[in-house]
Scaffold this motif. Structure first.
Motif, PDB file in Angstrom:
ATOM      1  N   VAL A 220       0.860  -1.191   0.000  1.00 24.39           N
ATOM      2  CA  VAL A 220       0.000   0.000   0.000  1.00 24.39           C
ATOM      3  C   VAL A 220       0.893   1.236   0.000  1.00 24.39           C
ATOM      4  O   VAL A 220       1.887   1.298   0.720  1.00 24.39           O
ATOM      5  N   MET A 221       0.552   2.222  -0.825  1.00 20.80           N
ATOM      6  CA  MET A 221       1.247   3.505  -0.841  1.00 20.80           C
ATOM      7  C   MET A 221       0.230   4.615  -0.555  1.00 20.80           C
ATOM      8  O   MET A 221      -0.857   4.627  -1.137  1.00 20.80           O
ATOM      9  N   VAL A 222       0.603   5.513   0.330  1.00 25.53           N
ATOM     10  CA  VAL A 222      -0.222   6.689   0.628  1.00 25.53           C
ATOM     11  C   VAL A 222       0.479   7.902   0.023  1.00 25.53           C
ATOM     12  O   VAL A 222       1.603   8.232   0.407  1.00 25.53           O
ATOM     13  N   LEU A 223      -0.168   8.527  -0.947  1.00 25.21           N
ATOM     14  CA  LEU A 223       0.431   9.642  -1.695  1.00 25.21           C
ATOM     15  C   LEU A 223      -0.227  10.944  -1.250  1.00 25.21           C
ATOM     16  O   LEU A 223      -1.389  11.194  -1.548  1.00 25.21           O
ATOM     17  N   GLU A 224       0.537  11.762  -0.530  1.00 27.92           N
ATOM     18  CA  GLU A 224      -0.005  13.031  -0.033  1.00 27.92           C
ATOM     19  C   GLU A 224       0.253  14.161  -1.026  1.00 27.92           C
ATOM     20  O   GLU A 224       1.108  14.063  -1.900  1.00 27.92           O
ATOM     21  N   SER A 225      -0.483  15.250  -0.850  1.00 30.05           N
ATOM     22  CA  SER A 225      -0.309  16.481  -1.642  1.00 30.05           C
ATOM     23  C   SER A 225      -0.423  16.229  -3.143  1.00 30.05           C
ATOM     24  O   SER A 225       0.398  16.692  -3.930  1.00 30.05           O
ATOM     25  N   ILE A 226      -1.429  15.473  -3.546  1.00 33.33           N
ATOM     26  CA  ILE A 226      -1.699  15.264  -4.962  1.00 33.33           C
ATOM     27  C   ILE A 226      -2.474  16.467  -5.489  1.00 33.33           C
ATOM     28  O   ILE A 226      -3.532  16.814  -4.960  1.00 33.33           O
ATOM     29  N   GLY A 227      -1.946  17.112  -6.514  1.00 37.79           N
ATOM     30  CA  GLY A 227      -2.583  18.313  -7.039  1.00 37.79           C
ATOM     31  C   GLY A 227      -3.716  18.021  -8.001  1.00 37.79           C
ATOM     32  O   GLY A 227      -4.774  18.649  -7.943  1.00 37.79           O
ATOM     33  N   ASP A 228      -3.509  17.060  -8.907  1.00 37.56           N
ATOM     34  CA  ASP A 228      -4.523  16.747  -9.909  1.00 37.56           C
ATOM     35  C   ASP A 228      -4.258  15.337 -10.434  1.00 37.56           C
ATOM     36  O   ASP A 228      -3.349  14.641  -9.968  1.00 37.56           O
ATOM     37  N   MET A 229      -5.047  14.922 -11.419  1.00 37.77           N
ATOM     38  CA  MET A 229      -4.908  13.562 -11.951  1.00 37.77           C
ATOM     39  C   MET A 229      -3.575  13.356 -12.649  1.00 37.77           C
ATOM     40  O   MET A 229      -3.045  12.247 -12.688  1.00 37.77           O
TER      41      MET A 229
END
Length: 666
Positions: A220-229
């Motif tokens: 599992v990866m948790v990706l923070e601060s995603i701006g857009d697709m």
């Protein structure tokens, strides 16, 4: 009491006997027995030293083995207080001083040993606790987090996403071809494969991201601060490539596995951590079932079902209609002085449970009519609040608000703004509508006409998020713009990608040439703020200045900010700020020298005291010498070019590289 009794052992025995008589269960009796035992074994030549040495080992061992170290130290403080009182009651004034000196020597030495035992035990305990905590929250094979670590960090990650108004992606990854590796090459080969993949994942993850192995071949990866697709696509591609690279086993054979990836995005999927993981897992199994037909490289985004979009729109419609629309405000400051010049109004909606919803959870589901209702509500409230805050701050602040391209070309949008203006005594020039640069206008001609109408009212137009989407230069050419706002993701990453400072400098010059305003968003550290100021960017906003806040919090923030301003302005106080100025100024100077612009005198260039960057206050002799050498080298090159020589910047570039390396090395 007779002075012949003044030996260490007798003194301690008398104390113990008295204590046992009146308080038979007192814990200090054990401490006195330990000291008496040590004194009994002392030699006639080295009484105190031997007693202390023996008891030191005993105290340290007791401290570590029983973890009573702090109690031992505390007991000797109590023992001192008890002993002083007892000596004063049982000895004559003539004997008292000698008894106190003997007793003080015992306590001081044994107290020191007790504290040493305390420090030893604390260090030992801290290491054991750290090791136990790491083991409990990490996978021993890959070094990544485990399920417990994942469930412990997820609530905090979701809270950070809410505070920052950013998206958060959760990836569930399964290795499609892992079982055959185990079956054919054995479990040791399987472990090596997992361990190698774990290391690669760790290497390609950003510092803000988190990776865990749930067991077997699931990650599992948790990706923070995603701006857009686009950000999401980039992150998934990077991680998938790392996981699918071939791994060489100990027998020399190279194996590779493919991945199936399921993704869910918070707050679009607005659920608790456990449910978010189940949704990502569901999407992963969907990807696995369609791994030969998917167009996304074996990854799928979670969808609740065919009615998801309709349900989401219904929930959003209800939220906008019945929720309380609340503007949050983020101050914008003049980067020369630090003075607050304006506010950006950001939409928030509070539901009936008191939960504050950020735009990411509702904005994409709004139709034009709902968006117009939201925007007019925010702008109306913002004008009212800005007038009040301007009085508190004792200066006329301007206010900006975001509008979508679809709203700009809506038939009655200009009339709506005209009606809002009529209700408030505020100059239209203090109002700015921000249009996102990364969203396309359905009709560019209609957009141009609408923007011109708004500008004719006196309202200013800003192009938002420049540098993170479609062609910024084309938009500046096609649309009537009064201001550009540099994308926050671009700005906050400048310390990791300092070459981007050249883009900032070029865009600043373009804004000047077009006579339009320029604001840097994403100013999230003092170093970035200093760099923007040193590049002469007029205005800035970001977390280093203030986070978005309700209007009630602005006054307290302004008081605190006013106290901090003199420590942060004028610019040029951080190394990165100095680097930003020197890096861009040197390039500009080179162009002017090569064009033989007469305003540049090579003697002035050589004089380091003429440089706006005050390196001397850092107190770094080596850096100051490198700074002076850079100026002399540029001056020498300038003189050679002025005399007709060919431009040769080799020595100047080397000097600049040495200076920059020293400047950024601390």
């Amino acid at each position: 009491m007779n002075t012949t009794d003044l030996t260490i052992k007798n003194l301690l025995q008398h104390m113990r006997d008295n204590l046992m008589k009146h308080h038979p269960g007192h814990r200090l009796i054990a401490r006195l027995n330990a000291l008496i035992h040590a004194a009994w074994k002392e030699s006639s030549e080295h009484r105190v030293e031997q007693a202390v040495a023996d008891w030191a080992a005993e105290a340290t061992n007791e401290a570590v083995s029983k973890q009573e170290d702090l109690l031992i130290a505390y007991d000797h403080i109590c023992l001192w207080e008890f002993g002083v009182d007892w000596i004063r009651k049982h000895y004559t004034p003539a004997e008292e001083n000698e008894a106190l000196i003997i007793f003080a020597g015992i306590i001081m030495r044994t107290m020191g040993n007790a504290l040493e035992g305390y420090q030893t035990a604390v260090g030992h305990f801290a290491k054991e606790q750290e090791k136990a905590t790491w083991t409990a929250t990490h996978d021993h094979l890959t070094g990544l987090g485990n399920r417990r670590g994942l469930l412990e960090m997820l609530p905090a990650a979701l809270a950070r996403a809410d505070r920052a108004d950013r998206l958060l992606g959760i990836m569930m990854v399964d290795l499609n071809d892992f079982k055959p590796v185990n079956d054919v090459y054995g479990h040791e080969a399987g472990d090596l494969l997992l361990e190698t993949i774990g290391k690669r994942v760790h290497e390609v993850m950003r510092n803000s991201d988190y990776a865990a192995r749930l067991g077997g071949d699931e990650f599992v990866m948790v990706l923070e601060s995603i701006g857009d697709m686009e950000d999401l696509h980039t992150a998934i591609s990077r991680i998938r490539r790392a996981m699918e690279m071939p791994v060489q086993l100990t027998n020399g054979i190279s194996v590779a596995v493919k991945t199936s990836i399921g993704v869910t995005i918070y707050p679009f999927d607005d659920n608790v951590p456990d449910k978010l993981l189940r949704h990502a897992d569901h999407a992963m199994y969907t990807a696995k079932e369609h791994k030969n037909t998917t167009q996304n490289g074996s990854w799928r985004l979670f969808h609740e079902g065919e009615d998801t979009t309709k349900d989401k729109h219904r929930k959003t419609n209800k939220l906008v209609k019945y929720g309380q629309i609340i503007p949050y405000y983020q101050p914008v400051v003049d980067l020369k002085s630090g003075i607050v010049v304006g506010l950006e109004a950001l939409a928030r909606i509070q539901d009936k449970h008191g939960v504050i919803h950020a735009p990411e959870s509702f904005i994409e589901s709004l139709d034009v009519k709902e968006h117009q209702f939201l925007a007019t509500s925010i702008i109306s409230k913002a004008l009212f609040d800005t007038l009040a805050v301007s009085e508190t701050f004792e200066r006329p602040l301007w206010i900006s608000a975001n509008v979508s391209p679809n709203l700009i070309i809506a038939a009655n949008w200009a009339e709506s703004m005209q009606a809002i203006l009529a209700g408030y005594v505020m100059e239209p020039a203090r109002i700015t509508l921000e249009v996102q640069e990364n969203k396309r206008f359905p009709d560019i001609s209609a957009a141009r006409e609408s923007l011109e109408t708004l500008r004719a009212m006196g309202i200013k137009i800003a192009l938002d998020d420049v540098g993170n989407g479609y062609s910024s230069i084309m938009r500046l050419k096609d649309l009537p713009i009064d201001e550009i706002k540099l994308d926050q993701d671009f700005v906050r990453g400048l310390m990791e990608r300092p070459s981007g400072l050249n883009f900032v400098s070029a865009l600043r010059d373009l804004a000047r040439d077009m006579n339009i305003g320029f604001i840097a968003e994403g100013v999230e550290s003092l170093e970035i703020m200093d760099a923007m100021a040193m590049l002469d960017v007029p205005k800035g906003q970001g977390f280093a200045i203030a986070k978005p806040m309700p209007v009630a919090d602005l006054a307290a923030w302004h008081t605190d900010w006013s106290l901090k301003m003199e420590k942060r302005f004028p610019a040029g106080r951080t190394r990165f700020g100095m680097y930003a100025y020197h890096s861009c100024a040197t390039k500009g100077m080179r162009r002017m020298i090569e064009q033989r612009v007469p305003v540049l005198n090579h003697d002035t260039i050589a004089d380091v005291t003429c440089c706006p960057v005050n390196i001397e206050h850092l107190g770094d002799k080596g850096l100051s010498e490198a700074h002076a050498a850079l100026h002399r080298t540029i001056s020498t090159t300038a003189e050679s070019i002025a005399q007709g020589g060919r431009p040769d910047w080799h020595a100047a570039v080397e000097a600049e590289n040495r200076f920059n390396a020293l400047l950024l090395s601390r």
